[in-house]
Each structure stands twice: as structure tokens, then as C-alpha cells.
Design an enzyme around this catalytic site. Sequence first.
Site, PDB file in Angstrom:
ATOM      1  NE  ARG A  78      -5.775  -0.775  49.775  1.00  7.47           N
ATOM      2  CZ  ARG A  78      -6.477  -0.898  48.645  1.00  7.47           C
ATOM      3  NH1 ARG A  78      -7.757  -1.240  48.687  1.00  7.47           N
ATOM      4  NH2 ARG A  78      -5.908  -0.686  47.475  1.00  7.47           N
ATOM      5  NE  ARG A 147     -12.575  -2.262  48.377  1.00  8.64           N
ATOM      6  CZ  ARG A 147     -11.859  -2.197  47.254  1.00  8.64           C
ATOM      7  NH1 ARG A 147     -10.887  -1.312  47.151  1.00  8.64           N
ATOM      8  NH2 ARG A 147     -12.114  -2.999  46.252  1.00  8.64           N
ATOM      9  CE  LYS A 210     -13.429   0.832  43.620  1.00 10.80           C
ATOM     10  NZ  LYS A 210     -12.004   1.042  43.298  1.00 10.80           N
ATOM     11  CE  LYS A 212     -12.956   3.168  46.884  1.00 17.19           C
ATOM     12  NZ  LYS A 212     -12.117   3.976  45.975  1.00 17.19           N
ATOM     13  CB  CYS A 438      -2.857   5.923  42.407  1.00 23.03           C
ATOM     14  SG  CYS A 438      -2.484   5.737  40.653  1.00 23.03           S
ATOM     15  CB  CYS A 444      -1.169  -0.648  40.343  1.00 21.83           C
ATOM     16  SG  CYS A 444      -2.963  -0.742  40.170  1.00 21.83           S
ATOM     17  CB  CYS A 483      -5.931   2.969  35.636  1.00 17.81           C
ATOM     18  SG  CYS A 483      -6.846   2.657  37.156  1.00 17.81           S
ATOM     19  CB  CYS A 487      -6.649   4.970  43.679  1.00 18.59           C
ATOM     20  SG  CYS A 487      -7.261   3.304  43.384  1.00 18.59           S
TER      21      CYS A 487
END
Lengths: 562, 606
Positions: A78, A147, A210, A212, A438, A444, A483, A487
Site C-alpha cells: 500500500r 496512516r 492504527k 487515521k 473492501c 484479506c 469483516c 475499511c
Amino acid sequence: MTETTSNATPSPVEGIKSRSRLLRGTITEGLQDGATGSLAEPDTHLLKFHGSYQQDDRDLREERRLQRLEPAYSFMIRTRLPGGVCSPEQWLALDDLATRHANGTLRLTTRQAFQLHGVIKRDLKQTLAAMNAVLIDTIAACGDVNRNVLASVNPDESTLHAAAHAWAVKISEHLLPKTRAYHEIWLDGAKVSEDEETEHIYGPTYLPRKFKAAVAIPPHNDVDVFAQDLGFIGIPETEGPAALAGFNVVAGGGLGVTHGDAATFPRLADVLGFVSPEHVLAVAEAVVTTQRDLGDRSNRKHARLKYTIETMGLGPFRAEVERRAGLHFDPARPFEFRTSGDRFGWTRGENDNWHLTLRIPAGRIADRQTETGEVRGLSGLRSIATMHKGSFRITPNQNLLIAGISAAQRPLIEKLVREHGLDLHERASPVRLDALACVALPTCPLAMAEAERYLPDLITRIEERLALHGLAGTPLLVRVTGCPNGCARPYLAEIGLVGKAPGRYNLHLGGDAAGQRLNTLYRENVGEAAMLAALDPLFARYAAERQTAERFGDFLWRSRIL
Amino acid sequence: MKNANQARLSPVPIEPARGAALLNLSRGVNAPALHYMAGFLAGIAAEREQAADTTAFDPGVAASTESAAHATVLFASQTGNGRRIAERLHRQLESHGLSARIVSTADFRPRELAAERLLYVVASTHGDGEPPDDARELFDFLNGRKAQRLERLSYSVLSLGDSGYPKFCETGRQLDERLQTLGARRLAPRADCDVDFETAADVWTQHAVALARTHLQSPHIAIISTVPVASAATAGRDNPIEIELLASTRLTGRGSQRAIVHLEAAAPSPQLDYEPGDAVGIWHANPQFVADDLAAAIGADPESRVALDGIERTLREWLLQHREITRLSRPFLDAHARRAASPELDALRSTNDGTGLRDLLRYWQPLDLLERWTGAWTPEDLVRALRPLTPRLYSIASSREAVGNELHLTVAVVEYARGAARRVGAASRYLTTMDPATDSPLRAYIEPNPRFRLPADPSRDIIMIGPGTGVAPFRGFLQQRIESGASGRNWLFFGGRHFASDFLYQTEWLEARRSGTLHRLDVAFSRDQREKVYVQHRLTERGAELLQWIEGGAHIYVCGDAQHMARDVHAALRAALVTHGGRSEERAEAQLAQLANERRYARDVY
């Protein structure tokens, strides 16, 4: 708050980070091991900080187990691409890598980045090095760090877009990890002793989870600013030429949930207040270090900033950020978001330049047969990149804006778009144009159900039902994830599907069209037939009772169905 | 088990070195042969007691005084057919009251030749006219300057080969000529035996016994039977046992150009007792479509009755169960050429420069010939001209210690297109298309491979080099080393075309590495990058460590392709000794020969 985190046992990943010598681990050794296509388990966590996930083709797992072959491991790469802007030269370089080292597709993500899928281990270093050769890095594209920073794609207001993009770049660079591990491992940079390095902002264990960030320019909320840990809503000057007076700062959004864990929930960000541009970086750093020090490091499912704020309370959190940034927030200024979607097709920008927004379903750019005919997207965009003089911008809805097209080049680009089947924006229904999914299966590792591969069929089924009630052509925001991590931001959709098991989803209803309202769980763990059966009577009532231009999600709220 | 043996030997009144030699002699020998050896030694003992000779046994002295009175059956054999013929001759000599010893070229010191008076040699040929590995020393000796004149020697040679290769029976031919050149007397013409060696071998054996009866006068050492020689307990080539196939799974993944299959079969004890390194022989049936195509190619009804040497079967039965129909032999090629009378075919047959004849024999099947060049065949002539069916040997890929009463195989499916036609390898097709649940059992026997054995000393390191299906025996080796708790380190070199699809038993190797039982794992995948990379390149990269292992007493094993791989690996090993050990090329070569002699460098190549 601080008591609970300091007393609880840190999660295993915390140990991996702290022993990693600032993200080095044994990645270099693992890359040289030709007997396996994978990396050592601890290194797979570190690899995320370098912008790559180890995955495997889950469709082949059982077959390969019987063949006594390890899973078909490959790596997703990514990019870090603040605001999703890249040049035609960069595009061609990525296209070349996708063709030579990945699975022949480029994927545009909901965080305005490119993803390459299916890169095998022995090509990983070469691929990352080639990206860096065209000035695209992947540092902190994944992992427990800030990110890729989003920025609104605003074709009508090139000046404001440029400002938003510039801030996205500054925030991203300010919050980049300082370790030289990336350069050592992937770019043959000189070895640096980790003793000589300091992560001034992050410290040796980075963030608990993470992080964002996004910059939005109203009335467009394409970045879904309330779904971010940290958001900046651009407020234009009321007088004079187009410029930003400053930003309303929002914090604590996040959509990730764990099935069956009531302590986890999607959350919209809170508005902290207004700051002028010179304070943006200080505020960003203050929010990050607050989360660094006060976030939950014992439970990764409870480690995002939203839980830190829930635990602290908004007031104390705001005060802590003000203390660290050395400022006081001004009261938030008024703003209005009207849509989180993209405006497809041609628009005329400033300086007599044209912009074209293309619909890229699920962000997947490939040459292949699709539900709406043959699309040779990869070839088409390669041709366009070869002659295009402007730039490309990935939208947070996984679409692509070709920016800065001269009037003279417009007919040629129009022709290439048609020839390669990239003209979905002229052919596809509104539901198909706005939908998000996603990646999910097969690559994934988190996926519990299909998403990208299921979306085309799902929309066909939904549109059949809409047509039965005379609703054909009505816009409707549908998002599917494999899931609950969110995302594709399903909790903000009018119809959101969250995967639970193969063929089974939680059905969420009632988001709005501007990303300002969470939807509601309406049916749990249902298959397609049950979902459609649940939607059918709602579509019937919507058709009969809706007000002028009223969206389905808004109708469900107004009529208290939810 | 091995420790127990040593413990039992220690109180015996012979010096430790001789005890070790005895143990060494017994290694890899099956039970009936051990009983036989015991009897042989007891026979010597009885003779000595009679002569009141209680001095230590000195083989050197014994050779010089006794060779005139006995025959020596010397065999050089890779697959076991040669050993079997030699054993048969030896048994017959014994049963006629003649004094004889049987010895493998692996255990035979070339200098002993000068002391021999009557020598029978059974020698097989491999690959492109190559002698078996352990006969190289004898060859070098005979061709070198140290070779003595052998005027007092009488001899006869039986040569084994496969007329599917241009240099048919080359080893035996060279030995025969060289012995004569050195002055030895050829008692009987050489017998050149093809894959269907039985008849020719029987004739030669009977002749050999008759000759021995006229050349040997002195009484021989009687064999004292200590234990009944119960060889019936073991299945053999001619008395295979039926076993069930238990499982069949493909090992190569999607995208592989090769289908390689893992088979698991029942291996009842004691009939199919085996040790890692042994091979299993399997009698296959031919594919029906090939049999029927052959019948059609000669315009015959597959149901027509064909009588041959008093046996009558339908043509189809002959072709399915009793004849080689997917391998071309030289006699069949010649027979068909006579019928076809094609200048083109005759031209091909007469070019032996690696294109014409060699390619015909290697790549063409009988059906290809019949379809390409017409020739008139009666069913009887066809059945007579085709070679009898022979079993195929597969290296066993398991250890009994790990899998109990099973044996595992790694079988590559041979299948290719010739024009529009599909051609298959009969045995691999038979094995890999078999349905374990429904098909009739396999007919199998164990083919011991005593030259390819794990070190008796479990603390020795081993280096295993096995690309492709050559890795099969090493799966058995590693299983055995793990189960027996061997303390030596294990190093595997594996190679294939593609990492993603051709890494045979990958998860097992990785698990062994993870658990610390496979200490080193180096792999080479030839087609994953522009330049081809093979196991020998990995050997070269690891040269310094290889040398350390070798100097530390490691045993080296090579299994797989003889044509290219084994040679390239040999060269890489030699280069490692030169580069990292500071030896000359000659010294390095001599060291490898020495290692082979000590059985520390063993090859199972084909």
C-alpha cells in the site's frame, strides 16, 4: 484510564514492537529465506509499518494443505500518497509494477492510496525500491502509526483542493516515523544504529493502534471526516480570494468493531474547535502523543483513539490536547456537508482546465470482463497516462479523477475512456456508481465473508427490488465489508453489509448521504434472501411515503422505522 | 536396534576393529543373507578346526592360497538385478559343491584381481553407458597404469543393460575387452542381457557352472546352516505380494508443468520390510487405450487369441499385462525397421550422434513407430518382438519408524503429446490414476539398496541432495533420523522448477526446520528467475560450510537425475573442495572417490 493501561499486560504486538529495534526485526533475514514465501510471524506485524501485509490466497488454502504446500503467500503493498495525488509518470511506474510483480491489477483504496496485490516475497524488495524510484513510498501506509492522510478531491475549487492536499502532505510528513529501518531494508540505505535514532513523536513502541487523519473541504465530505481519528474541516475565508481561514478539528472517529464484543462500537468524531493554519501540525502532534501515552496498549480491540476519548471524557481529552499543543481551541465555525459521494464525469476547473471523474468499481483497475461489459481499465489508464499532462487523484470513494486536462486533449481522453470501457459514469446506475466494497476474500486475512467479489451481484439483486417498487434510478448508498473492521466504512452507508461468515452478513440501515450519521443494525447474521426480504417492505413504504428528494436512509429515520 | 547389536558383539573374542568390520559387512543386508553369511563363516570355522588352524584369519593370506581353488562372483549392479543374478550363480556353484565367494565391486579391492583364478563378472550399465558408482574404482584401476597382467585369470562376463539406450551393455563390454587385453582368458562369450534378462542370464549361469566344474578341483567350504534360510518370507521380483493402495494425493500445485503424486500403500511385515533408501518394485498394467491402439495399428482384433511358447492369451491380455508397450527397445526398433523398409527410418537408426537413434530410443514409443512407418505385423510376431513387462522401481519415501506398516512413494506422471496423440508412461499412469477405494491391489516387492543407507553412527551429519522426485528417499531418511533421535545434523538441498508449485513436501520440511530436526534447508527453483538456478549452484554458494560438514564426517547423498544433475552436483562438490579446501582438482576428485569408497558419498541416480 492511565491506571488501567499501565497495570494491564501489554498485548503481544507491543512486545514485538519494543523488541524490533525500531521496526527492523528480522525482515531482512526473512526476505532471504527461499524455502518459504512467508516472513516470521513477528516480522509480519512489523512489515505493516513498512506498508505491506502478508496475505495468502484463502481459496487455495485447503487444496495446498493437502498438497503439502504452504499457503500461497503473497504481499499486499500500500502506498503512502497524501490526498491521493500522483503524476502520470508515477502512474506508469505503478502500472508496470502491477503488471510485472503483482496480479495485474491496481487497486484504489478508500484511503486514497494504491494497493498492489499478490506480490510474492522474492519480488517485494524490488517492487518497493521501484516505487521509491518514482518518489512513492509506503512508509506508515499500515501499522500502528498515522496512516495515509486523506484530502477532499474538489474539482470545482482547485485552489482549495491544492490547499487541502498541501496540508495532507504536511501532516503526513510531520507524523512519519523517523526510523531508518525502511531505507536499510528496502533501499539498501546505510545501516544506522538504532541508538542514533529517536522517534521524537512516537517513541519506541509507536501508537497503540492504527491512526487515521483527513482534511475535508465542505460541502464535500468524500473523506468521511467523522470516521477518522483526527479530522480537519477546512473553513474558507469569507472575503477575498479563495483561501483557508483555518480548520475545525475533529477527533475520535472510527468504525472498527469486533463481532460479539459489546465494548467495541463505531463512533463518529467529536468537534474539538477551530484553529488557524499555523497550529495544525502542533494540534496533530498533540492528538497523536495523547493517544500514544493514554491509549490502551493491552487490548488491541480497544486501542483506537475513540476508546481513549470515551474513557477520558471529551473535556479532559480536549484539555490534554490544548496543553500539549500550547493553545486553546476557538469555537468551531459553521460548515455544511452535503455529500460524501463523488461527482462523476466532466467538470470545468479553474484556468480553463477540465477534470474527469471515472467510476472504478471497488477501486479495482484491471483488464477484465465485468457485470457491465468488458473493461480494459489498466490498459486504458496506461494509454491515458502516456499522453496526460496533468495529474491523477484517487478519491476516498475508490474512484479516479483525471485532473488538469486541456481543452485540446479532452476529445482524445474521452475517446480512450470509451474504447476501454471506462465510461461507467455514463452507463451505470446511481447505486452502482456510489457503492463501496473492501477487498475481503480471497486475500484479506481478516475477511469472514465476500465483499468486492459479491458487490456486483448484490447491487443487481437490490436494483431488481428497487425496480419492482418503481424506484429504478434512485440513488442509494450501499457499502459491503467482509469483516467488522470497516475499511469500506459500512456503518455510514444507507445500506451497510458487514460480513460474519461466508454468505452471511449483519445488515445495517439508515446512514445518510453525507457521512454524518451512523446507521443501525437491522438484521443480524442473515443470508441474501433474508436481507432482500427485509428490504422489500421498506422499499415499498419508501416508494409510497417518501418526500421530494428524500434519501432512503433519511426516510427510515423520519418515519421511525429504525 | 543398532546399539543393541554392538552390545551383543562386544564380548565376542575378536578385536574391536574386526568387530566393526563385521558390523559394517552386515549393514544393509537382509535377514536371509545374514543367516547365509553366518553359515558361510561357520563353514570356514569348521574347515579351520579340521586343519587345526587356530591362527587369526588373514584375508590377504587366504586370498593368495585359496583363490586358485575357488570361483569369485563379482557383481557391479545399481538396481539389484545384477546382484540377483550373481547370487543365483553363487548358489548354484555352492549347490554343486564348488567353492565360491560372492563380492560386490563396492567391497572388492582391484589389487585382489591378480590373485583370482576364476572370475565371473556380472556388470550393469547405466545412463549413457556408465558403470555403477561403486565399480568406478575397478574401472579406473583396470584402465590405469597400475593394472597388472592377468595371465592366470579365467573369466566370463554377463552384461546387463537396456537396449533403449544407444550404449547398450557398455560396462560389461568394456570389462570383457579390458580383461582380455590384460591377458586374462575368456572362458565363455559375454552374455549381453536386455531388460528381459532372465532367459539369457539362465543360459549364461548354467554355462558358468559347467565351466567351474571343469576348472575347480579342490573341495569347497561347506555352508553350515545355522538357521533355515527362509527367503520365502520376503517378497521378490518374481514373487511379489499384493498390497493395497491407501492414499493418493497430488503434490504439485496449480500452474505446475509436472504432475507429481504422493502415494501411500500398505507394507505388511516381513514381506515388505524395508529400510530408508530401499526401493519398491511394482508390477504395473499397461493403459488399455495404448494396448488397443497398438492392436489397431497392426490391424488386429484385440480379442484375437495369440499363443506364444505354449501360453495362449488374447492379444489385449498380452499387451496389457505381459509386454512393454510404452518403451521402445533396440530389437523391436530393428524388427520394425526391417518390416517398414523405410530409408528415412534406416537413416535415423544409423545416426548415433545424439539425434537420430538416441532420440528414437528415448522419446519414441512402439506406437509412434507403427503409426509413422507402416510395417506388416502379425499379432504373434508383435508379441514376440515386444519385451516382456518389467517392474518399475521407486525410491521409498518413508521410514517404517514413522509410518508403521506403510510405504510411501513419490511418483512423477509421465505424459506428453506427440502430434495429436497423447503418450503416457505406463507405470506412472497406472499408479497415479489408481483409485485406492476401488482398484485391485498392487503387486510389489522390496528392492534393497544397501549402498544408499543412513550412517550407522547416528551422530554423523548428513547432507542430502535431492531435486525433484530425487527427494523421495530423503523424506524417509529424515523420518528415520527424527524417530531414532539421531544427534547428527541434517541438511537438505532441494530443487524444482517453481517455488510456488513444485516444492515437494514443503510443509514437512518447514515443520522439521521449525522443530529443529532439519538443520539446514537450501532450495533452488530453476525457472523463477531469468537465469536458471539449480541445486549445484546452492552447493557452490554454501561451499565453505559444506567443507566443514564433510571434514566433520558428514555423509553425502545424491538422488535423482543421472544425466545432468548428478554430474553437476559432483562437479560442485569437487569445486567446493578445491575452492575452500585448497586441494588440487585431482586431490579433490580422489577425496570424493575415497568418500564414495567409505560409503560417505552415496548416489542413487537414474
